[in-house]
Design an enzyme around this catalytic site. Structure first.
Site, PDB file in Angstrom:
ATOM      1  N   GLN A  16      99.767 120.133  31.110  1.00  0.00           N
ATOM      2  CA  GLN A  16      99.032 119.610  32.265  1.00  0.00           C
ATOM      3  C   GLN A  16      99.816 118.537  33.014  1.00  0.00           C
ATOM      4  O   GLN A  16      99.523 118.261  34.172  1.00  0.00           O
ATOM      5  CB  GLN A  16      97.673 119.056  31.835  1.00  0.00           C
ATOM      6  CG  GLN A  16      96.719 120.137  31.376  1.00  0.00           C
ATOM      7  CD  GLN A  16      95.383 119.556  31.004  1.00  0.00           C
ATOM      8  OE1 GLN A  16      95.194 119.109  29.876  1.00  0.00           O
ATOM      9  NE2 GLN A  16      94.479 119.540  31.963  1.00  0.00           N
ATOM     10  N   CYS A  25      87.911 120.579  33.757  1.00  0.00           N
ATOM     11  CA  CYS A  25      89.322 120.553  33.381  1.00  0.00           C
ATOM     12  C   CYS A  25      90.077 119.737  34.420  1.00  0.00           C
ATOM     13  O   CYS A  25      89.884 119.929  35.624  1.00  0.00           O
ATOM     14  CB  CYS A  25      89.876 121.971  33.314  1.00  0.00           C
ATOM     15  SG  CYS A  25      91.618 122.041  32.843  1.00  0.00           S
ATOM     16  N   LEU A  26      90.934 118.860  33.965  1.00  0.00           N
ATOM     17  CA  LEU A  26      91.724 118.046  34.871  1.00  0.00           C
ATOM     18  C   LEU A  26      92.706 118.887  35.678  1.00  0.00           C
ATOM     19  O   LEU A  26      93.194 118.434  36.704  1.00  0.00           O
ATOM     20  CB  LEU A  26      92.462 116.950  34.088  1.00  0.00           C
ATOM     21  CG  LEU A  26      91.557 115.950  33.364  1.00  0.00           C
ATOM     22  CD1 LEU A  26      92.380 115.016  32.492  1.00  0.00           C
ATOM     23  CD2 LEU A  26      90.696 115.184  34.337  1.00  0.00           C
TER      24      LEU A  26
END
Length: 191
Positions: free
Chosen positions: A51, A102-103
């Site tokens: 991420q 979700c980021l």
């Protein structure tokens, strides 16, 4: 320490299996420190290395049960086992208790069925192996972050009509290709 840009759905590193960390170097320790700072600033309950653009098998987590202490740590080269879904678990999804965000798909939440319990074996930042068992929301956090290490984002697992809605949102925001990210503390997004 630094807050790192969080990659958005479509960035190739998010959709490829991550490689093992192997030796824990000063570079890995610095990455973990930055990931904790980024996770806290976002705010999030977990953050996987892909991420933040690093294709390594590690994630951070920081979660507090309503009635318990905070569970905070790092999982390096984890292996995760999950309990199978039982037939009664195939009933209609509960928007309140089974929704995730979700980021890397910021600002949206969708219901997703997850295993109720998991067991994880990993290494900590000192390279020491550990094992933990989790249930409920904490098990959901671990499954979500572990998916990132396999190149899976939770919206890829959604059922209709949520899958269709998520991909409408993605098209509307011009996500789905490389080069998109956001920076906690600068950009006004939530995941």
């Amino acid at each position: 320490m630094a807050i790192l840009p969080i990659r958005i759905y479509g960035e190739p590193v998010l959709h490829e299996p991550a490689t093992p960390v192997g030796d824990i170097t000063d570079e890995i320790r610095a990455l973990v420190d930055d990931m904790f700072e980024t996770m806290d600033a976002a705010p999030g309950v977990g953050l996987a290395a892909p991420q933040v653009g690093v294709g390594k098998r590690l994630f951070t987590y920081g979660y507090r049960d309503d009635d318990g202490p905070e569970r905070r740590g790092v999982a390096i080269d984890p292996v995760l086992w999950q309990a199978p879904l039982v037939p009664e678990a195939l009933d209609e999804l509960d928007d309140e208790h089974e929704s995730e965000g979700c980021l890397s798909f910021p600002g949206e939440r969708y219901p997703l069925r997850r295993a109720e319990s998991v067991r994880m074996r990993a290494r900590d930042l000192d390279g020491e192996p550990f094992e933990l068992e989790a249930s409920g929301w904490f098990a959901r956090v671990l499954q979500h972050e572990y998916d990132h290490l396999d190149g899976v984002i939770y919206v890829d697992r959604l059922l209709h009509p949520w899958y269709k809605d998520a991909f409408k949102v993605m098209r509307k925001r011009s996500w789905g290709g490389p080069g998109m990210s956001w920076l906690p503390g600068r950009d006004n997004l939530e995941g």
